[in-house]
Design a protein around this motif. Structure first.
Motif, PDB file in Angstrom:
ATOM      1  N   GLY A  49     -52.290 -15.716  64.543  1.00 52.81           N
ATOM      2  CA  GLY A  49     -51.764 -14.613  65.325  1.00 52.81           C
ATOM      3  C   GLY A  49     -52.236 -14.556  66.756  1.00 52.81           C
ATOM      4  O   GLY A  49     -52.249 -13.477  67.360  1.00 52.81           O
ATOM      5  N   LEU A  50     -52.607 -15.679  67.347  1.00 53.17           N
ATOM      6  CA  LEU A  50     -53.121 -15.676  68.713  1.00 53.17           C
ATOM      7  C   LEU A  50     -52.039 -15.890  69.765  1.00 53.17           C
ATOM      8  O   LEU A  50     -52.308 -15.753  70.956  1.00 53.17           O
ATOM      9  CB  LEU A  50     -54.192 -16.769  68.878  1.00 53.17           C
ATOM     10  N   GLU A  59     -57.957  -7.968  69.990  1.00 51.92           N
ATOM     11  CA  GLU A  59     -57.881  -7.639  71.406  1.00 51.92           C
ATOM     12  C   GLU A  59     -58.513  -8.799  72.173  1.00 51.92           C
ATOM     13  O   GLU A  59     -59.732  -8.873  72.336  1.00 51.92           O
ATOM     14  CB  GLU A  59     -58.612  -6.318  71.700  1.00 51.92           C
ATOM     15  N   ILE A  60     -57.685  -9.720  72.621  1.00 48.48           N
ATOM     16  CA  ILE A  60     -58.167 -10.947  73.258  1.00 48.48           C
ATOM     17  C   ILE A  60     -57.481 -11.095  74.603  1.00 48.48           C
ATOM     18  O   ILE A  60     -56.269 -10.919  74.725  1.00 48.48           O
ATOM     19  CB  ILE A  60     -57.865 -12.179  72.381  1.00 48.48           C
ATOM     20  N   ALA A  61     -58.268 -11.440  75.608  1.00 42.48           N
ATOM     21  CA  ALA A  61     -57.717 -11.683  76.938  1.00 42.48           C
ATOM     22  C   ALA A  61     -57.536 -13.180  77.146  1.00 42.48           C
ATOM     23  O   ALA A  61     -58.235 -13.999  76.539  1.00 42.48           O
ATOM     24  CB  ALA A  61     -58.644 -11.117  78.008  1.00 42.48           C
ATOM     25  N   GLU A  62     -56.595 -13.530  78.003  1.00 41.89           N
ATOM     26  CA  GLU A  62     -56.423 -14.939  78.373  1.00 41.89           C
ATOM     27  C   GLU A  62     -57.678 -15.440  79.090  1.00 41.89           C
ATOM     28  O   GLU A  62     -58.465 -14.647  79.617  1.00 41.89           O
ATOM     29  CB  GLU A  62     -55.207 -15.088  79.286  1.00 41.89           C
ATOM     30  N   PRO A  63     -57.884 -16.739  79.143  1.00 41.11           N
ATOM     31  CA  PRO A  63     -59.053 -17.280  79.839  1.00 41.11           C
ATOM     32  C   PRO A  63     -59.037 -16.941  81.328  1.00 41.11           C
ATOM     33  O   PRO A  63     -58.041 -16.472  81.874  1.00 41.11           O
ATOM     34  CB  PRO A  63     -58.916 -18.796  79.617  1.00 41.11           C
ATOM     35  N   VAL A  64     -60.155 -17.198  81.997  1.00 40.40           N
ATOM     36  CA  VAL A  64     -60.277 -16.925  83.428  1.00 40.40           C
ATOM     37  C   VAL A  64     -59.323 -17.835  84.196  1.00 40.40           C
ATOM     38  O   VAL A  64     -58.824 -18.846  83.682  1.00 40.40           O
ATOM     39  CB  VAL A  64     -61.725 -17.138  83.906  1.00 40.40           C
ATOM     40  N   TRP A  65     -59.094 -17.518  85.464  1.00 36.87           N
ATOM     41  CA  TRP A  65     -58.063 -18.189  86.256  1.00 36.87           C
ATOM     42  C   TRP A  65     -58.306 -19.689  86.365  1.00 36.87           C
ATOM     43  O   TRP A  65     -57.352 -20.472  86.346  1.00 36.87           O
ATOM     44  CB  TRP A  65     -57.996 -17.579  87.662  1.00 36.87           C
ATOM     45  N   MET A 105     -59.165 -28.292  76.059  1.00 37.69           N
ATOM     46  CA  MET A 105     -59.191 -27.070  76.874  1.00 37.69           C
ATOM     47  C   MET A 105     -58.637 -25.886  76.091  1.00 37.69           C
ATOM     48  O   MET A 105     -59.191 -24.776  76.128  1.00 37.69           O
ATOM     49  CB  MET A 105     -58.382 -27.283  78.150  1.00 37.69           C
ATOM     50  N   ALA A 106     -57.529 -26.094  75.396  1.00 32.34           N
ATOM     51  CA  ALA A 106     -56.960 -25.019  74.583  1.00 32.34           C
ATOM     52  C   ALA A 106     -57.935 -24.602  73.485  1.00 32.34           C
ATOM     53  O   ALA A 106     -58.130 -23.395  73.233  1.00 32.34           O
ATOM     54  CB  ALA A 106     -55.637 -25.474  73.981  1.00 32.34           C
ATOM     55  N   ALA A 107     -58.571 -25.582  72.853  1.00 35.91           N
ATOM     56  CA  ALA A 107     -59.562 -25.266  71.816  1.00 35.91           C
ATOM     57  C   ALA A 107     -60.746 -24.515  72.416  1.00 35.91           C
ATOM     58  O   ALA A 107     -61.272 -23.569  71.812  1.00 35.91           O
ATOM     59  CB  ALA A 107     -60.032 -26.548  71.136  1.00 35.91           C
ATOM     60  N   GLY A 108     -61.186 -24.930  73.611  1.00 39.29           N
ATOM     61  CA  GLY A 108     -62.286 -24.241  74.272  1.00 39.29           C
ATOM     62  C   GLY A 108     -61.923 -22.818  74.653  1.00 39.29           C
ATOM     63  O   GLY A 108     -62.762 -21.904  74.572  1.00 39.29           O
ATOM     64  N   ALA A 109     -60.676 -22.604  75.069  1.00 37.27           N
ATOM     65  CA  ALA A 109     -60.240 -21.252  75.405  1.00 37.27           C
ATOM     66  C   ALA A 109     -60.252 -20.359  74.157  1.00 37.27           C
ATOM     67  O   ALA A 109     -60.653 -19.181  74.221  1.00 37.27           O
ATOM     68  CB  ALA A 109     -58.839 -21.298  76.016  1.00 37.27           C
ATOM     69  N   ILE A 110     -59.804 -20.912  73.030  1.00 37.28           N
ATOM     70  CA  ILE A 110     -59.833 -20.156  71.776  1.00 37.28           C
ATOM     71  C   ILE A 110     -61.274 -19.816  71.398  1.00 37.28           C
ATOM     72  O   ILE A 110     -61.593 -18.688  71.013  1.00 37.28           O
ATOM     73  CB  ILE A 110     -59.138 -20.946  70.655  1.00 37.28           C
ATOM     74  N   LEU A 111     -62.167 -20.799  71.518  1.00 35.23           N
ATOM     75  CA  LEU A 111     -63.573 -20.583  71.177  1.00 35.23           C
ATOM     76  C   LEU A 111     -64.197 -19.524  72.075  1.00 35.23           C
ATOM     77  O   LEU A 111     -64.906 -18.627  71.601  1.00 35.23           O
ATOM     78  CB  LEU A 111     -64.332 -21.900  71.306  1.00 35.23           C
ATOM     79  N   ARG A 112     -63.924 -19.609  73.366  1.00 37.55           N
ATOM     80  CA  ARG A 112     -64.542 -18.664  74.295  1.00 37.55           C
ATOM     81  C   ARG A 112     -63.992 -17.250  74.105  1.00 37.55           C
ATOM     82  O   ARG A 112     -64.711 -16.268  74.292  1.00 37.55           O
ATOM     83  CB  ARG A 112     -64.312 -19.126  75.732  1.00 37.55           C
ATOM     84  N   SER A 113     -62.728 -17.137  73.740  1.00 44.32           N
ATOM     85  CA  SER A 113     -62.113 -15.816  73.597  1.00 44.32           C
ATOM     86  C   SER A 113     -62.396 -15.174  72.251  1.00 44.32           C
ATOM     87  O   SER A 113     -62.506 -13.945  72.147  1.00 44.32           O
ATOM     88  CB  SER A 113     -60.599 -15.929  73.796  1.00 44.32           C
ATOM     89  N   THR A 114     -62.514 -15.998  71.191  1.00 49.06           N
ATOM     90  CA  THR A 114     -62.656 -15.442  69.844  1.00 49.06           C
ATOM     91  C   THR A 114     -64.008 -15.743  69.198  1.00 49.06           C
ATOM     92  O   THR A 114     -64.364 -15.112  68.202  1.00 49.06           O
ATOM     93  CB  THR A 114     -61.557 -15.989  68.913  1.00 49.06           C
ATOM     94  N   GLY A 115     -64.729 -16.757  69.736  1.00 54.41           N
ATOM     95  CA  GLY A 115     -65.965 -17.183  69.098  1.00 54.41           C
ATOM     96  C   GLY A 115     -65.735 -17.950  67.813  1.00 54.41           C
ATOM     97  O   GLY A 115     -66.664 -18.152  67.024  1.00 54.41           O
ATOM     98  N   GLU A 116     -64.518 -18.420  67.590  1.00 53.86           N
ATOM     99  CA  GLU A 116     -64.144 -19.054  66.331  1.00 53.86           C
ATOM    100  C   GLU A 116     -63.257 -20.262  66.588  1.00 53.86           C
ATOM    101  O   GLU A 116     -62.414 -20.243  67.483  1.00 53.86           O
ATOM    102  CB  GLU A 116     -63.391 -18.051  65.461  1.00 53.86           C
ATOM    103  N   THR A 117     -63.449 -21.341  65.817  1.00 51.43           N
ATOM    104  CA  THR A 117     -62.566 -22.506  65.907  1.00 51.43           C
ATOM    105  C   THR A 117     -62.075 -22.957  64.536  1.00 51.43           C
ATOM    106  O   THR A 117     -61.402 -23.975  64.438  1.00 51.43           O
ATOM    107  CB  THR A 117     -63.289 -23.695  66.580  1.00 51.43           C
ATOM    108  N   ARG A 118     -62.385 -22.207  63.487  1.00 57.05           N
ATOM    109  CA  ARG A 118     -61.910 -22.581  62.155  1.00 57.05           C
ATOM    110  C   ARG A 118     -60.484 -22.085  61.969  1.00 57.05           C
ATOM    111  O   ARG A 118     -60.197 -20.902  62.143  1.00 57.05           O
ATOM    112  CB  ARG A 118     -62.819 -21.995  61.079  1.00 57.05           C
ATOM    113  N   LEU A 119     -59.604 -22.982  61.590  1.00 54.10           N
ATOM    114  CA  LEU A 119     -58.220 -22.605  61.380  1.00 54.10           C
ATOM    115  C   LEU A 119     -58.076 -21.555  60.280  1.00 54.10           C
ATOM    116  O   LEU A 119     -57.203 -20.684  60.346  1.00 54.10           O
ATOM    117  CB  LEU A 119     -57.389 -23.838  61.028  1.00 54.10           C
ATOM    118  N   SER A 120     -58.936 -21.621  59.273  1.00 55.21           N
ATOM    119  CA  SER A 120     -58.864 -20.667  58.173  1.00 55.21           C
ATOM    120  C   SER A 120     -59.200 -19.253  58.615  1.00 55.21           C
ATOM    121  O   SER A 120     -58.854 -18.290  57.920  1.00 55.21           O
ATOM    122  CB  SER A 120     -59.810 -21.091  57.045  1.00 55.21           C
TER     123      SER A 120
END
Length: 559
Positions: free
Chosen positions: A327-328, A405-411, A308-323
């Motif tokens: 700063g999130l 500029e990233i918002a937290e995931p939906v409720w 879920m945390a990984a999915g939230a990062i993907l949905r908010s940033t479009g990225e899942t590569r650690l490199s």
């Protein structure tokens, strides 16, 4: 004697809801998506424990619904995963994924409550279909096809083993056996494919990250843990599982340390943690089997949270590569907390669910005098803190990075993560709450000062190693070479090398194969005579040739 179906199965509730879901719209669809898993979990606990109903089908005594304590443990874990997964993914626009996810979760419940081999196999195949559709719903057709082919192979092996078992014993009972003949080895091999055992373990990291931000949460919960449950029922104390489990634990640790993509890293981790469960099943004592079930329960919770945390990062940033991340933490504080709690639970940090379940496994190994496996899994457990407790949060969340500029995931996504965080911490702080599900852990020392201190020493040592090896652990862009190269890339290279040599060598091969062609012609004629004369073939021969033909199809399709 045929009896009425009696109580409603949690599996049927979820599968029927999944089939009806595409016909609904708006709040009705979302409501069914959320309510069906809740109703299924209620049924898990409402069903009285007992021998289950018996249905006479073609002379076979089937038990499609057999509630027992192990079914309740896994049914509860699958139910919680379905509830939180549905809450997390309710905002997902893909109707196909939602419907497939409910069918997928229903098949897992069907496996949990199956009381015979035929029912088990039916739900086993539904499980493969549902999970494949979850991957395809995100548009990754080739990854879904590779996933499906691997599970077709596993299903063929399982079917052949079940057919051989029924032919040899005349029974479809789901009972403890040993891999002491060819048919049972086929059955074991088919289950190990779904568990993610080597040499086919690469399918987990290949397929799971191809699903959507919400689909991966469902995928991480059901397939491999359903295989663990079947191994507990069929092969408790099987010595081969000790070595398969250890190989999976080492494999998962090594590849997770190397991986750059968050979801692939977590997928490799799935293989490694399932390896812990297989080692416990290989010990086979009552405490070890209970510990394997408990670790599967905890793993479903914390791995769902991590995905879920990984999915939230993907949905908010479009990225899942650690490199490419960093700063999130300031922009996504709740996601950061969820990632850390899930990572700490996987690493068996005290006061988390993972610490409780791994303590039970280590106690079972100590009780079984399996000193080698105890030391090996203790080292691997400390090593897991390197990649998931330190590397993942540091490089994704805390390392200084580009301001975004990233918002937290939906409720709904936040609510699902909060629910899992609370459950993981509650189990870790009050392990005795699980004694109703797993009474065998009542005498296991968990929150004792010496045990907690020993675990903290391991984690501190791992932290020191992380600081020293930080340059080596720094994520780098690239592709990790895995064993799936053997069937994804090697055939193409062989074909390319073969093309210039095909003409001269082909004639020689054809001449050398002439005796084989003559034999095959004779065999074909005999087969046609048998079929045209309505002759009966032995069940074993049918199972063998069905397995051979389907396996050939899988290999050709994979190329």
């Amino acid at each position: 004697m045929t009896e009425t179906f009696g109580p409603l199965s949690p599996a049927l509730v979820l599968i029927l809801a999944g089939l009806v879901l595409p016909l609904l719209r708006g709040w009705l669809r979302d409501g069914l998506f959320l309510i069906a898993p809740v109703l299924a979990l209620v049924l898990v606990w409402a069903l009285p424990l007992g021998p289950g109903l018996v249905v006479d089908w073609l002379g076979l005594q089937l038990v499609p619904l057999a509630p027992d304590r192990m079914a309740r443990i896994f049914g509860t874990a699958f139910g919680l995963a379905a509830i939180t997964g549905a809450l997390y993914g309710v905002s997902q626009s893909q109707v196909t994924e939602k419907a497939a996810a409910l069918v997928y979760a229903g098949a897992a419940q069907g496996i949990a409550f199956a009381g015979d081999l035929v029912t088990l196999f039916i739900f086993w195949e539904i499980l493969a279909i549902g999970s494949t559709l979850v991957i395809w719903s995100n548009g990754h057709w080739r990854a879904g096809l590779r996933y499906a082919l691997i599970h077709v192979l596993g299903g063929v092996l399982l079917f052949a083993g079940i057919a051989a078992e029924i032919s040899a014993t005349g029974s479809v009972g789901l009972q403890a056996i040993r891999a002491d003949n060819f048919g049972r080895w086929l059955m074991l091999a088919g289950i190990l494919v779904n568990a993610g055992a080597p040499p086919l373990a690469a399918w987990v990291a290949d397929a799971y990250p191809k699903a959507s931000w919400s689909g991966t949460v469902f995928l991480s919960a059901f397939t491999t843990k359903a295989a663990v449950l079947v191994l507990i029922r069929l092969f408790p104390g099987e010595p081969a599982l000790l070595w398969f489990g250890l190989a999976m634990a080492v494999y998962g640790l090594a590849y997770a340390l190397l991986e750059n993509d968050i979801r692939k890293l977590l997928s490799y981790s799935i293989v490694g943690q399932v390896g812990f469960m297989l080692v416990a099943i290989g010990i086979g004592s009552p405490l070890a089997l209970a510990a394997a079930a408990l670790h599967a329960f905890a793993h479903i919770l914390y791995k769902s949270l991590l995905m879920m945390a990984a999915g939230a990062i993907l949905r908010s940033t479009g990225e899942t590569r650690l490199s490419a991340l960093g700063g999130l933490a300031r922009a996504m504080p709740l996601t950061t907390v969820a990632l850390v709690i899930g990572a700490f639970s996987l690493s068996a940090v005290p006061l988390t669910a993972g610490f409780v379940s791994k303590s039970a496994i280590m106690a079972a190994l100590a009780e079984g005098r399996a000193a080698f496996f105890w030391f090996a899994l203790t080292s691997i457990s400390a090593g897991s803190f390197l990649y998931v407790g330190l590397k993942l949060p540091w490089f994704a969340m805390f390392r200084p990075g580009e301001r975004r500029e990233i918002a937290e995931p939906v409720w709904s996504m936040k609510a699902a993560m909060v629910l899992l965080c609370g459950t993981i911490l509650a189990i870790g702080c009050v392990p005795s709450a699980l004694e109703a599900l797993v009474p065998e852990i009542a005498d296991v020392a968990i929150l004792t000062p010496d045990h907690v201190l020993f675990q903290l020493q391991l984690l501190i040592a791992a932290s020191c190693i992380f600081v020293v090896l930080l340059p080596l652990l720094r994520p780098r862009a690239g592709t990790t070479l895995d064993v799936d190269w053997l069937w994804r890339e090697l055939p193409r290279k062989v074909v390319a090398m073969w093309a210039p040599l095909s003409a001269p060598i082909g004639g020689a091969i054809a001449a050398g194969c002439e005796p084989l062609r003559v034999y095959w012609t004779g065999f074909s004629r005999r087969a046609v005579d048998n079929l045209s004369g309505a002759s009966n073939w032995r069940t074993g021969k049918i199972a063998f040739w069905a397995t051979a033909l389907l396996a050939t199809y899988v290999l050709i399709a994979a190329l």
